[in-house]
Design a protein around this motif. Sequence first.
Motif, mmCIF file in Angstrom:
data_model
loop_
_atom_site.group_PDB
_atom_site.id
_atom_site.type_symbol
_atom_site.label_atom_id
_atom_site.label_comp_id
_atom_site.label_asym_id
_atom_site.label_seq_id
_atom_site.Cartn_x
_atom_site.Cartn_y
_atom_site.Cartn_z
ATOM 1 N N TYR A 31 0.858 -1.186 0.000
ATOM 2 C CA TYR A 31 0.000 0.000 0.000
ATOM 3 C C TYR A 31 0.895 1.237 0.000
ATOM 4 O O TYR A 31 1.188 1.805 1.051
ATOM 5 N N PRO A 32 1.326 1.700 -1.169
ATOM 6 C CA PRO A 32 2.221 2.861 -1.215
ATOM 7 C C PRO A 32 1.508 4.141 -0.800
ATOM 8 O O PRO A 32 0.281 4.229 -0.818
ATOM 9 N N ASN A 33 2.311 5.135 -0.417
ATOM 10 C CA ASN A 33 1.753 6.436 -0.039
ATOM 11 C C ASN A 33 1.023 7.041 -1.237
ATOM 12 O O ASN A 33 1.523 7.029 -2.353
ATOM 13 N N GLY A 34 -0.143 7.581 -0.977
ATOM 14 C CA GLY A 34 -0.932 8.210 -2.037
ATOM 15 C C GLY A 34 -1.979 7.300 -2.642
ATOM 16 O O GLY A 34 -2.862 7.764 -3.365
ATOM 17 N N LEU A 35 -1.908 6.005 -2.350
ATOM 18 C CA LEU A 35 -2.863 5.064 -2.915
ATOM 19 C C LEU A 35 -4.270 5.304 -2.369
ATOM 20 O O LEU A 35 -5.247 5.299 -3.130
ATOM 21 N N GLU A 36 -4.352 5.547 -1.087
ATOM 22 C CA GLU A 36 -5.666 5.738 -0.474
ATOM 23 C C GLU A 36 -6.372 6.973 -1.048
ATOM 24 O O GLU A 36 -7.577 6.941 -1.300
ATOM 25 N N GLU A 37 -5.609 8.047 -1.287
ATOM 26 C CA GLU A 37 -6.213 9.267 -1.851
ATOM 27 C C GLU A 37 -6.759 8.999 -3.262
ATOM 28 O O GLU A 37 -7.854 9.462 -3.616
ATOM 29 N N LEU A 38 -6.010 8.246 -4.056
ATOM 30 C CA LEU A 38 -6.465 7.931 -5.412
ATOM 31 C C LEU A 38 -7.707 7.036 -5.391
ATOM 32 O O LEU A 38 -8.631 7.224 -6.178
ATOM 33 N N ILE A 39 -7.731 6.085 -4.467
ATOM 34 C CA ILE A 39 -8.897 5.202 -4.355
ATOM 35 C C ILE A 39 -10.113 5.998 -3.880
ATOM 36 O O ILE A 39 -11.222 5.804 -4.386
ATOM 37 N N ASP A 40 -9.910 6.928 -2.935
ATOM 38 C CA ASP A 40 -11.022 7.770 -2.487
ATOM 39 C C ASP A 40 -11.533 8.647 -3.638
ATOM 40 O O ASP A 40 -12.748 8.840 -3.778
ATOM 41 N N GLU A 41 -10.624 9.156 -4.431
ATOM 42 C CA GLU A 41 -11.021 9.973 -5.576
ATOM 43 C C GLU A 41 -11.827 9.163 -6.591
ATOM 44 O O GLU A 41 -12.827 9.630 -7.133
ATOM 45 N N LEU A 42 -11.418 7.926 -6.802
ATOM 46 C CA LEU A 42 -12.137 7.028 -7.712
ATOM 47 C C LEU A 42 -13.524 6.687 -7.153
ATOM 48 O O LEU A 42 -14.519 6.686 -7.888
ATOM 49 N N ALA A 43 -13.591 6.466 -5.844
ATOM 50 C CA ALA A 43 -14.881 6.163 -5.209
ATOM 51 C C ALA A 43 -15.809 7.379 -5.273
ATOM 52 O O ALA A 43 -17.012 7.240 -5.521
ATOM 53 N N TYR A 44 -15.260 8.582 -5.085
ATOM 54 C CA TYR A 44 -16.072 9.791 -5.182
ATOM 55 C C TYR A 44 -16.606 9.958 -6.594
ATOM 56 O O TYR A 44 -17.767 10.319 -6.797
ATOM 57 N N LEU A 45 -15.779 9.698 -7.594
ATOM 58 C CA LEU A 45 -16.190 9.807 -8.979
ATOM 59 C C LEU A 45 -17.311 8.825 -9.286
ATOM 60 O O LEU A 45 -18.264 9.155 -9.993
ATOM 61 N N ARG A 46 -17.223 7.635 -8.731
ATOM 62 C CA ARG A 46 -18.269 6.610 -8.934
ATOM 63 C C ARG A 46 -19.587 7.043 -8.317
ATOM 64 O O ARG A 46 -20.660 6.766 -8.853
ATOM 65 N N GLY A 47 -19.538 7.759 -7.198
ATOM 66 C CA GLY A 47 -20.728 8.183 -6.503
ATOM 67 C C GLY A 47 -21.480 9.306 -7.218
ATOM 68 O O GLY A 47 -22.653 9.506 -6.998
ATOM 69 N N ASN A 48 -20.807 10.033 -8.068
ATOM 70 C CA ASN A 48 -21.472 11.154 -8.761
ATOM 71 C C ASN A 48 -22.223 10.705 -9.945
ATOM 72 O O ASN A 48 -22.079 10.085 -10.781
#
Length: 96
Positions: A79-96
């Motif tokens: 789990y490299p640094n920055g992975l969680e932010e990218l996954i959250d961004e992808l999840a937010y995009l899916r929610g819209n």
Amino acid sequence: MANKTPTKDAGNIEITYSPITLQQSPGYTSKNLTGLPRVAKDIAADVYNSVQKWNDSHIQGASIVKQIVNLKCNNKKKYPNGLEELIDELAYLRGN
């Protein structure tokens, strides 16, 4: 013969060009649409807008997934640094 354009002699065959007269569609008026034509136009506009929104989401999602792949390829960590932010961004995009 006055309505015809000049002729062109192509060997033994004479070619004559005539202007085309198009009639206006009987269903076309400059007034606002009502009834079924209005419903059809609104549905077509809704479909167009939905396709445009999907295209935008697809492009943004593909970009985020590409960033995730590059992050994972360049780091040995699970789990490299920055992975969680990218996954959250992808999840937010899916929610819209």
